[in-house]
Design a protein around this motif. Structure first.
Motif, mmCIF file in Angstrom:
data_model
loop_
_atom_site.group_PDB
_atom_site.id
_atom_site.type_symbol
_atom_site.label_atom_id
_atom_site.label_comp_id
_atom_site.label_asym_id
_atom_site.label_seq_id
_atom_site.Cartn_x
_atom_site.Cartn_y
_atom_site.Cartn_z
ATOM 1 N N HIS A 1 37.666 -21.669 13.880
ATOM 2 C CA HIS A 1 36.613 -22.688 13.793
ATOM 3 C C HIS A 1 36.057 -22.786 12.375
ATOM 4 C CE1 HIS A 1 32.644 -24.531 15.318
ATOM 5 N NE2 HIS A 1 33.599 -25.435 15.426
ATOM 6 N N TYR B 1 33.123 -23.007 27.901
ATOM 7 C CA TYR B 1 34.425 -23.677 27.929
ATOM 8 C C TYR B 1 35.537 -22.692 28.272
ATOM 9 C CZ TYR B 1 32.466 -27.849 25.612
ATOM 10 O OH TYR B 1 31.748 -28.991 25.317
ATOM 11 N N GLU C 1 35.964 -30.122 20.356
ATOM 12 C CA GLU C 1 36.536 -28.817 20.028
ATOM 13 C C GLU C 1 36.526 -27.896 21.247
ATOM 14 O OE1 GLU C 1 35.176 -28.621 15.323
ATOM 15 O OE2 GLU C 1 33.844 -27.841 16.880
ATOM 16 N N GLY C 2 35.421 -27.896 21.981
ATOM 17 C CA GLY C 2 35.328 -27.046 23.165
ATOM 18 C C GLY C 2 36.356 -27.408 24.220
ATOM 19 N N THR C 3 36.553 -28.697 24.434
ATOM 20 C CA THR C 3 37.555 -29.142 25.401
ATOM 21 C C THR C 3 38.953 -28.722 24.975
ATOM 22 O OG1 THR C 3 36.167 -31.024 26.038
ATOM 23 C CG2 THR C 3 38.514 -31.165 26.555
ATOM 24 N N PRO D 1 27.712 -27.428 28.296
ATOM 25 C CA PRO D 1 27.656 -26.561 27.116
ATOM 26 C C PRO D 1 26.786 -27.128 25.998
ATOM 27 C CG PRO D 1 29.906 -26.770 27.893
ATOM 28 C CD PRO D 1 29.087 -27.790 28.645
ATOM 29 N N LEU E 1 29.409 -25.832 18.264
ATOM 30 C CA LEU E 1 30.745 -26.277 18.670
ATOM 31 C C LEU E 1 30.689 -27.705 19.186
ATOM 32 C CD1 LEU E 1 33.694 -25.107 19.132
ATOM 33 C CD2 LEU E 1 32.982 -24.755 21.509
ATOM 34 N N GLU F 1 37.304 -14.194 22.386
ATOM 35 C CA GLU F 1 36.604 -14.935 21.344
ATOM 36 C C GLU F 1 35.804 -13.968 20.491
ATOM 37 O OE1 GLU F 1 33.726 -17.754 22.740
ATOM 38 O OE2 GLU F 1 32.384 -16.220 23.568
ATOM 39 N N LYS G 1 27.915 -21.025 24.096
ATOM 40 C CA LYS G 1 28.471 -22.382 24.204
ATOM 41 C C LYS G 1 29.985 -22.351 24.391
ATOM 42 C CE LYS G 1 26.775 -25.628 21.483
ATOM 43 N NZ LYS G 1 26.176 -26.683 22.351
ATOM 44 N N SER G 2 30.704 -21.663 23.509
ATOM 45 C CA SER G 2 32.159 -21.604 23.636
ATOM 46 C C SER G 2 32.580 -20.795 24.851
ATOM 47 C CB SER G 2 32.787 -21.016 22.367
ATOM 48 O OG SER G 2 32.272 -19.726 22.090
#
Length: 218
Positions: A177, A63, A33-35, A22, A29, A52, A59-60
């Motif tokens: 976020h 994940y 945070e993504g994990t 990502p 992100l 979301e 990117k998010s």
């Protein structure tokens, strides 16, 4: 004022890593945070699908899409894909690579779709192109997990919270976020949304990971 945080729940193994890194994708992100998003999402999959707000370039979604694949559910990714206020021409985070000269507007949808495809996540990530408030008006499915990372103006953030917070099933997770308690660190609207959630008695704080606040629906 900082609210106390409850002990972090969901002692589940971390979800599988995305096939595509990502961090190779445009976005804002942090990997930690993504994990965390993926970890909490997997643990709530039995309550409903994931959603979301603010897909940007994906990117998010990598994940959360990987978490959805592992949990056997779906991620619904809402974005008008015209960029937030700070992404427009002349603003701090304008990216000329994401500007459509024909439309004379930012267009992040092609990048989002390419990145989701490259990660092998198309069956699990459903892009919904439109305004968050408009889609929320017609949405009735209870959600296990909601990640708010849309526009950071007060009207945009308020519309995201008002439209989606109460569509989370009891026991589900709301993640917000870019929450900056110190106004010198960043914009206030996401922090104001977090304060509203806690003050509503509908949510309890669970954990803070960098600028990501995680809350559980009561």
């Amino acid at each position: 004022m900082r609210w106390p945080h409850a002990a972090a729940p969901f002692a589940t193994p971390p979800p599988a890593r995305p096939l595509t890194d990502p961090q190779s994708i445009k976005g804002f992100l942090d990997p930690e945070e993504g994990t965390a998003l993926a970890r909490y999402a997997v643990a709530t999959a039995h309550l409903g699908p994931f959603l979301e707000i603010g897909g940007y370039c994906g990117k998010s979604a990598l994940y959360l899409g990987t978490a959805a694949k592992e949990a056997g559910t779906r991620l619904f990714s809402i974005d008008h894909h015209r960029g937030s206020e700070e992404h427009q021409k002349g603003e701090e985070y304008f990216d000329p690579d994401l500007y459509d000269e024909v439309a004379c507007a930012v267009d992040t949808l092609p990048s989002f779709r390419r990145n989701v495809l490259a990660a092998g996540l198309e069956p699990w990530v459903i892009a919904m192109v439109g305004g968050s408030a408009d889609i929320a008006r017609y949405w009735s499915t209870p959600l296990g997990f909601v990640f708010i990372d849309g526009g950071h103006s007060m009207p945009a953030a308020q519309a995201d919270y008002d439209g989606w917070a109460m569509k989370i099933a009891p026991g589900g997770i709301l993640a917000i976020h870019d929450v900056f308690p110190n106004p010198e660190d960043g914009g206030r609207p996401p922090y104001e949304m977090w304060k509203q959630a806690v003050a509503s008695d509908a949510f309890e704080p669970v954990e803070r990971i960098r600028t990501l606040e995680v809350l559980r629906r009561l």
